[in-house]
Scaffold this active site. Sequence first.
Site, PDB file in Angstrom:
ATOM      1  N   PHE A   8       0.464  -0.875  -0.174  1.00 49.06           N
ATOM      2  CA  PHE A   8       0.029  -0.247   0.146  1.00 49.06           C
ATOM      3  C   PHE A   8       0.785   1.454  -0.513  1.00 49.06           C
ATOM      4  O   PHE A   8       2.245   1.393   0.760  1.00 49.06           O
ATOM      5  CB  PHE A   8      -0.610  -0.026   1.012  1.00 49.06           C
ATOM      6  N   ASP A   9       0.370   1.838  -0.768  1.00 46.74           N
ATOM      7  CA  ASP A   9       1.063   3.546  -0.307  1.00 46.74           C
ATOM      8  C   ASP A   9       0.600   4.177   0.818  1.00 46.74           C
ATOM      9  O   ASP A   9      -0.302   3.221   1.409  1.00 46.74           O
ATOM     10  CB  ASP A   9       0.345   4.539  -1.360  1.00 46.74           C
ATOM     11  N   ASN A  10       0.611   5.419   1.958  1.00 44.06           N
ATOM     12  CA  ASN A  10       0.201   5.301   3.180  1.00 44.06           C
ATOM     13  C   ASN A  10      -0.828   6.726   2.790  1.00 44.06           C
ATOM     14  O   ASN A  10      -1.470   6.292   3.393  1.00 44.06           O
ATOM     15  CB  ASN A  10       1.305   5.578   3.667  1.00 44.06           C
TER      16      ASN A  10
END
Length: 212
Positions: A7-9
């Site tokens: 995931f991106d954050n």
Amino acid sequence: MVKGILFDNDGTLVDTHDIILASMRHSTREVLGRAIPDVDLMRKVGQPLAVQMRDFTDDPAEQEELLRVYREHNHAIHDGAIRTFPGVADGVAALRGRGYALGVVTSKMHALAWRGLEITGLSAYMDCCIGADDCERFKPDPEPVTRGLAALDLGPEECLYVGDSPFDIRAGKAAGCATVAVLWGMFGPESLRAERPDHVCATFDELLGLVR
């Protein structure tokens, strides 16, 4: 078979839009003495701060001062304002319960990204966190994603990369992963669909259904 999800954050797991915008407004006014339109302040969210600051001034000293003032302001308000998006906490727990390897690949500095994950309780489910200071290159270059794959010990064909920015989709594609654009983050659907992600999800429940 998908065995893991990276995931991106910011804009994907945690809602930091208002934190980032407030710190951008503060630092540019403090250092440059002028207000910059919000759309320009947020245009390159998803890339490292040092890259973003180059859009506001060509003076290296001012760029460094922008970084310092931004980080000072951001750190002061971060812990009390960071939140997960609706459905994320339960959704990530569900993915872990199904046995998926999970990780974060972000353009934020590692320590602050991990701190946010700890505050929101998401760190308990993550097998790795790759920050901007863990890489020589940054998204949309594939290096951060390939580092995440290595940390999970997965091949790109076994992993999804999920993000809310065009930089995320480009990086995931370049790394060989199937990509998922999420529509609850900081970028509009037109800019995301223009990158031709493999999947588009409007809610975390849709992402759960896709993985299922």
